[in-house]
Design a protein around this motif. Structure first.
Motif, PDB file in Angstrom:
ATOM      1  N   GLY A  55      31.764 -12.804 -11.940  1.00  0.00           N
ATOM      2  CA  GLY A  55      30.683 -12.871 -12.925  1.00  0.00           C
ATOM      3  C   GLY A  55      30.803 -11.781 -13.975  1.00  0.00           C
ATOM      4  N   GLU A  59      31.614 -12.297 -18.020  1.00  0.00           N
ATOM      5  CA  GLU A  59      30.737 -11.821 -19.095  1.00  0.00           C
ATOM      6  C   GLU A  59      31.518 -10.961 -20.090  1.00  0.00           C
ATOM      7  N   PHE A  62      33.713 -13.177 -22.277  1.00  0.00           N
ATOM      8  CA  PHE A  62      32.873 -13.829 -23.283  1.00  0.00           C
ATOM      9  C   PHE A  62      32.493 -12.833 -24.384  1.00  0.00           C
ATOM     10  N   ALA A  63      32.034 -11.660 -23.963  1.00  0.00           N
ATOM     11  CA  ALA A  63      31.597 -10.637 -24.916  1.00  0.00           C
ATOM     12  C   ALA A  63      32.734 -10.229 -25.846  1.00  0.00           C
ATOM     13  N   ASP A  98      28.171 -17.669 -14.657  1.00  0.00           N
ATOM     14  CA  ASP A  98      27.181 -18.096 -15.654  1.00  0.00           C
ATOM     15  C   ASP A  98      27.647 -19.380 -16.345  1.00  0.00           C
ATOM     16  N   TRP A 270      34.121  -4.467 -22.960  1.00  0.00           N
ATOM     17  CA  TRP A 270      32.943  -4.611 -23.821  1.00  0.00           C
ATOM     18  C   TRP A 270      33.347  -4.216 -25.235  1.00  0.00           C
TER      19      TRP A 270
ATOM     20  N   ARG B  91      21.271 -18.864 -16.647  1.00  0.00           N
ATOM     21  CA  ARG B  91      22.062 -18.202 -15.615  1.00  0.00           C
ATOM     22  C   ARG B  91      21.424 -18.302 -14.224  1.00  0.00           C
ATOM     23  N   TRP B 206      27.071  -6.219 -27.815  1.00  0.00           N
ATOM     24  CA  TRP B 206      27.583  -7.512 -28.294  1.00  0.00           C
ATOM     25  C   TRP B 206      26.494  -8.577 -28.375  1.00  0.00           C
TER      26      TRP B 206
END
Lengths: 292, 292
Positions: A55, A59, A62-63, A98, A270, B91, B206
């Motif tokens: 997870g 994330e 994606f970010a 997600d 990030w 989510r 982000w």
């Protein structure tokens, strides 16, 4: 940093499960658990621990594509004989991520419109976009598997497709998409038992199709078609991983681990803010006193 | 049968949260928990219990459309001001369901091609197919919200859209799709705090967009646009549910409960086998001895 898994893997799953030079499907025991020293209870615990890791990686992936300019994505390709557990992988491995970061595509028999194009036409449309984890439940490999077993295309056309697939997958990698190709490998006996269980439970009848038995009769031909497809398309850019799947707990853990190792290699971070954080704080603070 | 939830709801969530005759958004406290008598710890437990229920309903809904001839589907429409928690709903509520049964569509600013069609053109393409749970993260309502606040369309066009939406959603219901329209309702202060948190945490940068503050300045205009949209489109066929969302735990539980009540009303059942079970068992048994 995301902590490296403390699971009972004795080696990288990508090493243990890779179909390399001289791979023989017929010699791989569907009951085995290559690279993993744990038992079922360990695997259940490792799977749960891995979900949180997966997870967080998702994330970040994606970010990094949103806030930053990373173009990475992951494409998990799932192939298997009926009842080998593709659905369970989607539910228990992919389902822990997600849904906003997942693009799932299930390929059935092609429509008339799809048949009027090259076999990769419908596939290209479902390739994951940047930052996403794509999952193919069946894929372009059907066109060299059922296509071969049932003679749906001439032999020269099947030959052409192996090469086209290798070039296609290389292009995906060049554009940032890691292709993780997984065959779930069950035994003939195990399939028979799983199909029988569907027949014995009224809440599973909807999953059963009389065509499943018709296909089962072609078992050996399918195994040969898989062997050839794996030989012809397992490349450095997009290797095949063959996952023994008689034990569902191992198959799920193994696919999760393949995804984790792939994401670890990408190492998404990030992204840095593309705006002046202090200035934005001031601007936001100025709106705090009264409604617009 | 699936057991009725033992959760701390004092009344049906669909009753407690429905925007009926005389509904005034400005009078609904975003901190409140209408219809629910529990605290945060109860809600966390109820959410976990509800996940399993939702999972079973989803599988039955899917099965009934495959093995049987049911045409039911569910469409959850999520609308809210920035940072109100749509992502958390996807989510933590939708994410608990098998991804194979979910069709998620996030609507951004329309593309040139989409703009060259009626506003419902791109929406129609993403309506869930039979047996599926569709989720719209933003929706056709943007065209009467941001469309109104920023004057992206003439007033007569906005007027036309309210009527078009009502007819469109009625058609969906007639064709088997239950539309569950949810507005997550947060306070102006709460939004300010949530945006500030995004600015204070580098791993959340982000998610922040300087445009969020620009939009925040139009808070009152948006609230009025929501009030009007709800008044004009909350029908018996497709009512609006306005969920106080300052407490994330309540918003998530409430949306889950709205889905559970909707699925309970559909009452999907495992379909009967469309084949002769005994004959298939014999056919399968005959394949048990040797590989095809």
């Amino acid at each position: 940093m995301i902590a490296k898994s403390q699971a009972k893997w004795t080696t990288d799953a990508r090493e243990a499960l890779r179909a390399g030079e001289g791979f023989r499907l017929a010699e791989l025991d569907p009951e085995s658990t290559p690279g993993y020293a744990g038992k079922k209870a360990d695997a259940v615990a490792d799977l749960a621990a891995g979900l949180a890791q997966l997870g967080e990686y998702q994330e970040r992936l994606f970010a990094a594509s949103r806030g930053g300019d990373a173009t990475d994505s992951v494409l998990l390709v799932l192939q298997a004989m009926d009842s080998a557990g593709k659905g369970g992988i989607v539910r228990h491995v992919v389902g822990g991520v997600d849904p906003q970061g997942v693009q799932l595509a299930a390929f059935k028999a092609p429509t008339d419109e799809e048949r009027a194009h090259d076999f990769l036409w419908r596939i290209e449309k479902r390739v994951p976009s940047r930052g996403m984890i794509g999952v193919f439940d069946r894929s372009h490999y059907e066109d060299v598997l059922i296509g071969r077993v049932h003679g749906l295309a001439p032999a020269e056309e099947i030959e052409r497709r192996y090469g086209a697939i290798v070039e296609f997958e290389k292009r995906l990698l060049d554009a940032g998409t890691r292709v993780v190709k997984v065959m779930l490998h069950i035994s003939y006996e195990e399939q028979g038992e799983r199909l029988m269980e569907r027949l014995e439970r009224p809440d599973k009848h909807w999953k059963y199709n009389p065509g499943d038995v018709d296909e089962r009769v072609h078992w050996r031909a399918y195994q040969e078609a898989y062997q050839t497809a794996i030989e012809r398309t397992s490349t450095d850019e997009a290797p095949w991983f063959v996952v023994p799947a008689n034990r569902k707990w191992f198959a799920r853990l193994a696919v999760q681990e393949l995804l984790l190792e792939t994401l670890e290699e990408i190492g998404p971070r990030w992204p840095a803010a593309e705006f002046d954080v202090a200035a934005e704080k001031r601007r936001l603070r100025a709106t705090m006193t009264s409604e617009g």
